[in-house]
Design an enzyme around this catalytic site. Structure first.
Site, PDB file in Angstrom:
ATOM      1  N   ALA A  43       0.995  -0.720   0.421  1.00 27.37           N
ATOM      2  CA  ALA A  43      -0.167  -0.383   0.388  1.00 27.37           C
ATOM      3  C   ALA A  43       0.706   1.517  -0.609  1.00 27.37           C
ATOM      4  O   ALA A  43       2.285   0.763   0.165  1.00 27.37           O
ATOM      5  CB  ALA A  43      -1.203   0.154   1.197  1.00 27.37           C
ATOM      6  N   SER A  44       0.638   2.354   0.110  1.00 24.14           N
ATOM      7  CA  SER A  44       1.060   3.681  -0.088  1.00 24.14           C
ATOM      8  C   SER A  44       1.624   3.582   0.606  1.00 24.14           C
ATOM      9  O   SER A  44       2.912   4.184   1.347  1.00 24.14           O
ATOM     10  CB  SER A  44       0.056   4.888  -0.387  1.00 24.14           C
ATOM     11  OG  SER A  44      -0.988   4.309   0.945  1.00 24.14           O
ATOM     12  N   GLN A  48       3.494  -2.391   3.810  1.00 22.29           N
ATOM     13  CA  GLN A  48       3.972  -3.578   2.585  1.00 22.29           C
ATOM     14  C   GLN A  48       3.740  -4.278   3.834  1.00 22.29           C
ATOM     15  O   GLN A  48       3.705  -4.876   4.505  1.00 22.29           O
ATOM     16  CB  GLN A  48       4.586  -3.255   1.688  1.00 22.29           C
ATOM     17  CG  GLN A  48       5.781  -3.181   2.659  1.00 22.29           C
ATOM     18  CD  GLN A  48       7.092  -2.595   2.102  1.00 22.29           C
ATOM     19  OE1 GLN A  48       7.403  -2.121   1.073  1.00 22.29           O
ATOM     20  NE2 GLN A  48       8.133  -3.281   1.702  1.00 22.29           N
ATOM     21  N   VAL A  49       2.924  -5.408   2.777  1.00 21.55           N
ATOM     22  CA  VAL A  49       2.868  -7.427   3.741  1.00 21.55           C
ATOM     23  C   VAL A  49       3.779  -7.901   3.152  1.00 21.55           C
ATOM     24  O   VAL A  49       3.573  -8.631   1.848  1.00 21.55           O
ATOM     25  CB  VAL A  49       1.217  -7.687   3.718  1.00 21.55           C
ATOM     26  CG1 VAL A  49       1.106  -8.726   4.359  1.00 21.55           C
ATOM     27  CG2 VAL A  49       0.328  -6.541   4.089  1.00 21.55           C
ATOM     28  N   LYS A  69       2.782  -7.451   8.643  1.00 19.96           N
ATOM     29  CA  LYS A  69       3.189  -5.894   8.298  1.00 19.96           C
ATOM     30  C   LYS A  69       3.370  -4.868   8.409  1.00 19.96           C
ATOM     31  O   LYS A  69       4.819  -5.278   9.744  1.00 19.96           O
ATOM     32  CB  LYS A  69       1.134  -5.136   7.745  1.00 19.96           C
ATOM     33  CG  LYS A  69       1.280  -4.117   7.510  1.00 19.96           C
ATOM     34  CD  LYS A  69      -0.267  -3.857   8.054  1.00 19.96           C
ATOM     35  CE  LYS A  69      -1.014  -2.296   7.434  1.00 19.96           C
ATOM     36  NZ  LYS A  69      -2.036  -2.409   7.442  1.00 19.96           N
ATOM     37  N   ASP A  78     -11.600   1.963   5.701  1.00 17.73           N
ATOM     38  CA  ASP A  78     -10.703   1.382   4.441  1.00 17.73           C
ATOM     39  C   ASP A  78     -11.357   0.303   3.760  1.00 17.73           C
ATOM     40  O   ASP A  78     -10.528  -1.009   3.086  1.00 17.73           O
ATOM     41  CB  ASP A  78      -9.211   1.319   5.309  1.00 17.73           C
ATOM     42  CG  ASP A  78      -8.131   1.874   3.232  1.00 17.73           C
ATOM     43  OD1 ASP A  78      -9.332   2.527   2.158  1.00 17.73           O
ATOM     44  OD2 ASP A  78      -7.359   1.074   3.409  1.00 17.73           O
TER      45      ASP A  78
END
Length: 535
Positions: free
Chosen positions: A174-175, A178-179, A193, A323
């Site tokens: 994601a912005s 991250q995973v 994460k 979200d």
């Protein structure tokens, strides 16, 4: 339409806006860490970061200033009620959305997250939501060495001591997080994460805050402070993984009796404010139709499960996933065509005020029964009295006194009436509406917008969402009643009767809609045939 120059009247705003990038840096704290909403963000240090901050800020200032001036000049002197105005407005919306998309892709990080946030708002024009939705899967992952350093710093042990294997390439970026897929030494499959790109957030937030303030001073009708305030709240929640762990555990408890809903288990001994370790689930995004088809899973059942999830969050628990884009809901196949709906990314949640939750339940009951006065009264309670007349359009796609069936497409006659009402609105009215909107109302609007979008992609009719909302709105009113057992039983009976009443009314409207369609399809050709015979 492109501008190769700005007239003298437009130069002053641009000169004023040009200073905001430097101002954002000037306001940066001088100690070793920038402090943003209880998050310590390491600086990069050196003049390179200073220069990069100016470049990113200036790029944002130019893009936003260009958009604002484009609206002003392109619509100058055009009659608001004319078809030309509507056509021009759609062109500017698209042009501006494309310009902002390029800005987000260029600046990355915070700007990608901001673009994702805007794309999820149903209140913005469709040109913005559709264009900026391309950012949902865009992000630049951090280097693997950075992740290893953070893990060592947080747990005091090397990554190889904690994990049997750890994939260096993220499975999702994601912005700002991250995973990674990993296996623990005891054989458990997990997802880890990591916060990712956080260094620039403080400067970017300040730049956006200053910019929105300046734009509203120069162009009073264009006020976006409400969006920045909400976005800052969202970001501060998403950067705290301990809070995310608490949100996940609370959601799991809320849905423990729902077999179809799965929430990844949190490994608390491997979770800190900067690292989150959770159970790994295999699956695909909830709107991946090809995957659902190949897996033998009925998209309508998936849509119903998602609608029930959101409905229970809003109407019953008052604790909403903040979200709700498709990537945060996985469909994990089970045997025999069954599936689990896996809820991911619990960093952002909104807890509704109890009075707001109850009023929102009452609003949906009134919307489905089309009780005009009650809708207006509830609008007053929300502080949105003058805009309450638009609630039926916003939530159910109908106008007051409409004869169309719930969940059906708005007829041409209603569209004409609505267009006439909207022509009287200005950008200032829109800004006023957004500023007047309670944060809880904005949260449910966002969630409802995302649900409608996903259900549309799954090809599910709108009335399924409305029926689900009806059931859970009534349940939300029932579950929070206090008193003795007899009193609660009586209320439960009244609740069930009320829901049956709603279902009957909805089915009647649906039947009337079909009869009206049949009447038109039969009578119009018949009238034309008789006219030909007479002539």
């Amino acid at each position: 339409m492109k501008f190769d120059f700005f007239p003298a009247t437009a130069k002053a705003p641009l000169y004023l806006l040009a200073g905001a990038g430097i101002a954002a840096l000037a306001l940066r704290p001088d100690h070793d860490f920038a402090y943003f909403d209880h998050q310590f963000i390491p600086k990069i240090g050196g003049i390179g970061f200073e220069v990069e901050g100016v470049v990113r800020s200036s790029r944002a200032l130019y893009a936003i200033a260009f958009v604002a001036v484009d609206y002003k000049l392109s619509l100058w002197g055009v009659e608001r009620s004319s078809a030309e105005y509507r056509n021009k407005l759609e062109e500017i919306h698209l042009r501006s959305a494309q310009r902002l998309l390029k800005l987000c892709e260029k600046n990355k990080g915070f700007y990608v997250k901001a673009g994702q946030f805007v794309s999820s708002l149903r209140q913005v024009p469709k040109e913005y939501s559709s264009t900026l939705s391309k950012l949902q899967d865009k992000a630049i992952p951090s280097a693997f060495k950075d992740i290893k350093e953070v893990i060592t710093r947080n747990f005091g042990r090397d990554i190889t001591d904690l994990f049997y294997s750890f994939d260096e390439t993220p499975i999702a970026a994601a912005s700002i997080a991250q995973v990674h897929h990993a296996w623990l030494r005891d054989g458990q499959e997990v997802a880890v994460k990591y916060p990712g790109l956080r260094q620039r957030l403080a400067v970017d937030i300040r730049t956006m805050t200053i910019l929105s303030s300046l734009v509203s001073q120069i162009f009073p009708d264009y006020r976006f402070e409400w969006m920045i305030t909400e976005f800052k709240r969202v970001l501060s929640s998403e950067l705290d993984f301990l809070q995310e762990a608490k949100n996940a555990e609370r959601t799991a408890q809320n849905f423990k009796t729902k077999k179809v809903i799965k929430v990844p288990r949190i490994f608390s001994d491997l979770t800190t404010e900067q690292i989150l370790t959770m159970q790994f689930f295999h699956g695909k995004k909830v709107d991946d139709l090809d995957f659902l088809k190949d897996s033998g899973i009925n998209p309508e059942k998936v849509a119903k499960a998602l609608a029930e999830l959101f409905s229970e969050m809003i109407f019953v628990h008052g604790f909403i996933h903040g979200d709700p884009h498709p990537g945060n809901f996985l469909v994990s196949p089970n045997k025999g065509g069954g599936f689990s709906l896996v809820v991911l990314d619990h960093g952002i949640y909104k807890e509704l005020d109890e009075q707001f939750r109850a009023n929102y339940c009452q609003l949906w009951k009134a919307l489905l029964l089309m009780e005009t006065q009650k809708i207006l009264d509830i609008g007053e309670k929300f502080g949105l009295g003058q805009y309450a007349k638009y609630f039926p359009v916003i939530f159910t796609g109908r106008i007051f006194n409409s004869k169309s069936a719930l969940g059906e497409q708005m007829p041409a006659e209603d569209k004409a009436k609505l267009r006439q009402q909207l022509q009287a609105l200005t950008m200032g009215d829109f800004s006023s509406f957004m500023e007047s909107m309670p944060p809880d109302f904005l949260a449910v609007l966002r969630t409802d917008g995302q649900l409608r979008s996903i259900m549309g992609k799954l090809g599910v009719p709108a009335h399924i969402r409305l029926q689900t909302y009806a059931r859970y709105a009534i349940r939300g009113l029932s579950n929070h009643q206090h008193g003795g057992l007899l009193k609660q039983m009586i209320y439960q009976f009244k609740t069930m009767a009320c829901y049956l009443q709603l279902r009957i009314i909805m089915e009647i409207f649906k039947l009337l809609g079909k009869l009206e369609g049949w009447r038109r399809s039969v009578l119009r050709p018949l009238k034309a045939y008789l006219s030909n015979l007479i002539s």
